[in-house]
Design a protein around this motif. Structure first.
Motif, mmCIF file in Angstrom:
data_model
loop_
_atom_site.group_PDB
_atom_site.id
_atom_site.type_symbol
_atom_site.label_atom_id
_atom_site.label_comp_id
_atom_site.label_asym_id
_atom_site.label_seq_id
_atom_site.Cartn_x
_atom_site.Cartn_y
_atom_site.Cartn_z
ATOM 1 N N PRO A 1 10.048 8.986 -1.263
ATOM 2 C CA PRO A 1 9.087 8.291 -0.408
ATOM 3 C C PRO A 1 9.771 7.166 0.374
ATOM 4 O O PRO A 1 10.525 6.378 -0.194
ATOM 5 N N VAL B 1 3.412 11.360 -4.266
ATOM 6 C CA VAL B 1 4.482 10.392 -4.016
ATOM 7 C C VAL B 1 5.715 10.733 -4.858
ATOM 8 O O VAL B 1 5.639 10.821 -6.077
ATOM 9 N N SER C 1 2.800 5.401 0.641
ATOM 10 C CA SER C 1 2.650 5.847 -0.744
ATOM 11 C C SER C 1 1.352 5.375 -1.383
ATOM 12 O O SER C 1 0.836 6.028 -2.291
ATOM 13 N N SER D 1 -2.225 10.143 -0.477
ATOM 14 C CA SER D 1 -0.890 10.319 -1.052
ATOM 15 C C SER D 1 -0.923 10.522 -2.564
ATOM 16 O O SER D 1 0.080 10.919 -3.159
ATOM 17 N N CYS E 1 8.384 4.349 3.050
ATOM 18 C CA CYS E 1 7.215 3.787 3.723
ATOM 19 C C CYS E 1 7.564 2.706 4.731
ATOM 20 O O CYS E 1 6.754 2.384 5.594
#
Length: 158
Positions: free
Chosen positions: A72, A66, A57, A62, A74
């Motif tokens: 999102p 996001v 993100s 990005s 990650c």
């Protein structure tokens, strides 16, 4: 006159999943738990574009994307937050994801293991069509040869 009818066994109820995910893992978790409380019987996770293409993100590419078209994710902490207080062993979860399917599936399994789930009892689907991303959308992470290898690895593991 009454007619006797054999007792028919009920079909298993249809799985009801809403394709959902937005803004943050915590906000998406709240939505999932609310939907489950209202009778939804499974989950269908929508991931945001950075997650679909393997970007964190905070990556420059990005920006502006996001949490826009999905949730999102990650890292393992995001996956934990996404499924907090949702017993994955009892869920049927669909993850609409291709390019990063092997990685996100591994995070899902890790969270289930942390919950004490029997991994062999997990149910659901993962798209796992990495080649489609290369041929159609341009949102691939790896070229065809390693993508095919990962598709096979995911199928073999599951």
């Amino acid at each position: 006159m009454s007619h006797a009818h054999p007792t028919a066994s009920k079909d298993r109820p249809w799985l009801i999943r809403t394709y959902a995910g937005h803004s943050t893992a915590a906000a998406s978790n709240a939505l999932y738990r609310s939907n489950l409380e209202k009778g939804q019987t499974g989950l269908s996770v929508a991931f945001d574009l950075p997650t679909q293409t393997g970007y964190d993100s905070d990556h420059v590419l990005s920006r502006g994307e996001v949490g826009k078209v999905g949730v999102p994710v990650c890292h393992l902490g995001d996956m934990r937050a996404l499924f907090k207080d949702i017993p994955l062993e009892q869920m049927n979860t669909s993850m609409t994801i291709n390019a990063t399917a092997p990685w996100l599936l591994s995070l899902y399994i890790a969270v289930a293991e942390e919950q004490g789930a029997d991994v062999s009892a997990l149910q659901g689907t993962v798209q796992n069509d990495l080649i489609k991303e290369y041929l159609s959308r341009g949102t691939y992470v790896c070229p065809p040869a390693p993508s095919l290898k990962m598709i096979g690895d995911v199928a073999e593991y599951c």
